[in-house]
Scaffold this active site. Structure first.
Site, PDB file in Angstrom:
ATOM      1  N   GLU A 176      38.215  -4.663  45.818  1.00  0.00           N
ATOM      2  CA  GLU A 176      39.645  -4.727  46.020  1.00  0.00           C
ATOM      3  C   GLU A 176      40.018  -3.672  46.886  1.00  0.00           C
ATOM      4  OE1 GLU A 176      41.313  -4.042  42.200  1.00  0.00           O
ATOM      5  OE2 GLU A 176      40.639  -5.972  41.370  1.00  0.00           O
ATOM      6  N   GLU A 382      35.724  -9.799  38.206  1.00  0.00           N
ATOM      7  CA  GLU A 382      36.516  -8.947  37.135  1.00  0.00           C
ATOM      8  C   GLU A 382      37.642  -9.734  36.734  1.00  0.00           C
ATOM      9  OE1 GLU A 382      38.454  -5.468  38.479  1.00  0.00           O
ATOM     10  OE2 GLU A 382      36.526  -4.500  39.440  1.00  0.00           O
TER      11      GLU A 382
HETATM   12  C1  PNW Z   1      40.900  -3.164  39.138  1.00  0.00           C
HETATM   13  N1  PNW Z   1      47.304  -3.117  40.651  1.00  0.00           N
HETATM   14  O1  PNW Z   1      41.992  -2.403  39.474  1.00  0.00           O
HETATM   15  C2  PNW Z   1      39.585  -2.594  39.491  1.00  0.00           C
HETATM   16  O2  PNW Z   1      38.632  -3.005  40.188  1.00  0.00           O
HETATM   17  C3  PNW Z   1      39.162  -1.638  38.085  1.00  0.00           C
HETATM   18  O3  PNW Z   1      38.249  -0.696  38.692  1.00  0.00           O
HETATM   19  C4  PNW Z   1      40.231  -1.544  37.368  1.00  0.00           C
HETATM   20  O4  PNW Z   1      39.737  -0.504  36.244  1.00  0.00           O
HETATM   21  C5  PNW Z   1      40.779  -2.844  36.861  1.00  0.00           C
HETATM   22  O5  PNW Z   1      41.056  -3.621  37.934  1.00  0.00           O
HETATM   23  C6  PNW Z   1      41.827  -2.644  35.878  1.00  0.00           C
HETATM   24  O6  PNW Z   1      43.117  -1.979  36.365  1.00  0.00           O
HETATM   25  C7  PNW Z   1      43.186  -2.439  39.770  1.00  0.00           C
HETATM   26  O7  PNW Z   1      47.902  -1.979  40.263  1.00  0.00           O
HETATM   27  C8  PNW Z   1      43.924  -1.853  39.608  1.00  0.00           C
HETATM   28  O8  PNW Z   1      47.611  -4.083  41.116  1.00  0.00           O
HETATM   29  C9  PNW Z   1      45.306  -1.493  40.017  1.00  0.00           C
HETATM   30  C10 PNW Z   1      45.872  -2.777  40.268  1.00  0.00           C
HETATM   31  C11 PNW Z   1      45.044  -4.040  40.328  1.00  0.00           C
HETATM   32  C12 PNW Z   1      43.714  -3.778  40.046  1.00  0.00           C
END
Ligand code: PNW
Length: 477
Positions: A176, A382
């Site tokens: 990401e 994911e």
């Molecule tokens: C992903 N957003 O994170 C990550 O790859 C993981 O490490 C994380 O724990 C999981 O999704 C759940 O959040 C994100 O704010 C964190 O848009 C934040 C965002 C998107 C993905």
């Protein structure tokens, strides 16, 4: 008795990978053990006010010491794949902008032992090289705003690939990069917590470059490696068919999807994104040859992370802007050059993150990628949901919301395959409850519950459901 309609199970292709995903800083703990030095997430989480309740990854779920038990748990659930990330500062604890410094054998040994344990349990490892824990010394020299970070990343990727490449086939360069660039450098809600739009766009480019250079380094070390990158692609739709709402959707699609996909798949930046952001930066950090290099690095398997849908509309300035995506209601927004874009609140059920639920986005994104990159294998790296859960007196963790989320999203993956998308596997986020970044331990994504006092693991109902799906290689529609 009432007999419901008989529905045939949705069966997946033979050899479909059923996995779960984790990330080093979220689960390992042992922050100061094994020769590890601090990453930007150590610094950030130890800065008061950054993470809810002051939570840190110092101990996390102690996976560093419990990895053998955790692999046994995966085997019990029948997982056929496991996606984990490597902590860069365990591998080269003395890295600086000028060079990697010595490789730490203890760091490599941890991941090598983990890979051996997985293979012994019949579980295929997928290794993410960068899941947000940049060595602090590199941030001190500019972090992702600096080209040197991309160069050091490639060298580090080559070291890990050389050490694990005899047993690992699939290497995911970055997780990401949208989050790294915009949440880390524009809105500041992730480490390193900077709030400069121009810095975020420099980070976008250096992350793309890191992928290209890293892919080349991995291929040099392991000629038959398969290269991937995990993108959190956005399924974005305009609220109405007005041209202004369509323009809002175009901007968000450009900043989150095309600014990463176009360099990778076509060796160029989207002209509209360059034009939209011209007032922020002249993109002078892009050097001749960079984009060819990113495309040459390319990708053998595209990793798609999908959680929730996004709807946008033109902001009319009549009232305060809505940020139903959760971004921007604080001081800064990650949405660069999106002053006129609003993320309206939507009715409907939400997860504990406040994220909407719509499995159609999973199907739509996979089908879109199959159309735009014909023949490219797709891997859901994911998908999952945070819900609060409770261990019952009988030791059972009933989590019907997560179970239903997984069922409907796995069915949505099946729909994409039926529509022709070459999806090779699915990883649930996450195996274990863990450190959910700025939210700390308050948000639980695991299919396995963790008691943060005793570190005891308890299999949730959603994990038992997932084990059934894996055993049947099918899901009930
Ligand atoms: C992903 N957003 O994170 C990550 O790859 C993981 O490490 C994380 O724990 C999981 O999704 C759940 O959040 C994100 O704010 C964190 O848009 C934040 C965002 C998107 C993905």
């Amino acid at each position: 008795t009432h007999a419901g309609p008989v529905t045939a199970p949705l069966t997946f292709p033979t050899g479909f990978l059923w996995g779960s995903a984790t990330a080093a800083y979220q689960i390992e703990g042992a922050a100061a053990e094994g020769g590890r030095t601090p990453s930007i997430w150590d610094t950030y989480s130890h800065t008061p006010g950054r993470v809810v309740d002051g939570d840190t990854g110092d101990v996390a779920v102690d996976h560093y010491h419990r990895f053998r038990d955790d692999v046994a748990l995966m085997a019990r659930l029948g997982l056929t794949s496991y996606r984990f990330s490597v902590s860069w500062s365990r591998i080269t604890p003395q890295v600086t902008a000028d060079g990697l410094g010595p490789v730490n054998p203890e760091g490599l040994a941890f991941y090598s032992d983990l890979v051996d344990a997985l293979l012994a349990a019949g579980i295929t490892p997928a290794v993410t090289l960068y899941h947000w824990d940049l060595p602090q010394a590199l941030e001190d020299a500019g972090g992702w705003t600096s080209r040197a970070t991309a160069e050091r990343f490639a060298e580090y990727a080559g070291v890990v690939a050389a050490a694990l490449g005899d047993r690992v086939r699939l290497f995911i360069t970055l997780n990401e990069p949208w989050c790294t660039a915009y949440l880390g450098y524009a809105s500041g809600v992730h480490a390193p917590g900077r709030t400069e739009d121009a810095a975020a766009l420099a980070a976008v480019h250096h992350l793309n470059l890191a992928h290209g250079l890293g892919a080349a380094a991995i291929r040099a070390a392991v000629p038959d490696a398969r290269i991937s990158i995990s993108l959190n692609l956005v399924w974005v739709r305009p609220e109405t068919d007005s041209p202004l709402d369509a323009d809002a959707a175009r901007r968000v699609d450009g900043l989150q999807n095309r600014v990463f996909l176009d360099p990778l798949l076509r060796g160029r930046y989207p002209a509209d994104v360059l034009a939209d952001t011209a007032g922020v930066t002249d993109w002078g950090f892009v050097r001749p040859g960079d984009l060819q290099l990113v495309a040459a690095g390319g990708v053998d398997v595209l990793g798609v992370n999908y959680y929730s849908p996004t709807v946008v509309r033109h902001w009319t300035r009549e009232r305060p802007k809505e940020y139903a995506d959760g971004h921007g209601d604080g001081a800064a927004s990650p949405w660069i050059a999106c002053e006129d874009v609003e993320f309206p609140f939507r009715p409907g059920r939400k997860t504990d993150m406040g994220w909407g639920i719509d499995p159609r986005g999973m199907t739509e994104l996979l089908v879109r990628m199959a159309r735009e990159a014909p023949g490219l294998d797709l891997l859901v790296t994911e998908n999952g949901a945070a819900f609060p859960d409770v261990v019952g007196p009988d030791g059972r963790v009933a989590d019907p919301d997560r179970r239903e989320y997984l069922r409907t999203h796995i069915a949505a993956v099946h729909a994409a395959i039926t529509a022709g998308a070459p999806v090779v596997g699915y990883c649930v986020w996450s195996l274990l409850d863990n450190f959910e970044w700025a939210w700390g331990y308050g948000k639980r994504f695991g299919i396995v519950h963790v008691d943060y006092t005793t570190q005891e693991r308890t299999v949730k109902d959603s994990a038992l459901f997932y084990a059934d799906v894996i055993r049947a290689n099918a899901v009930q529609p």
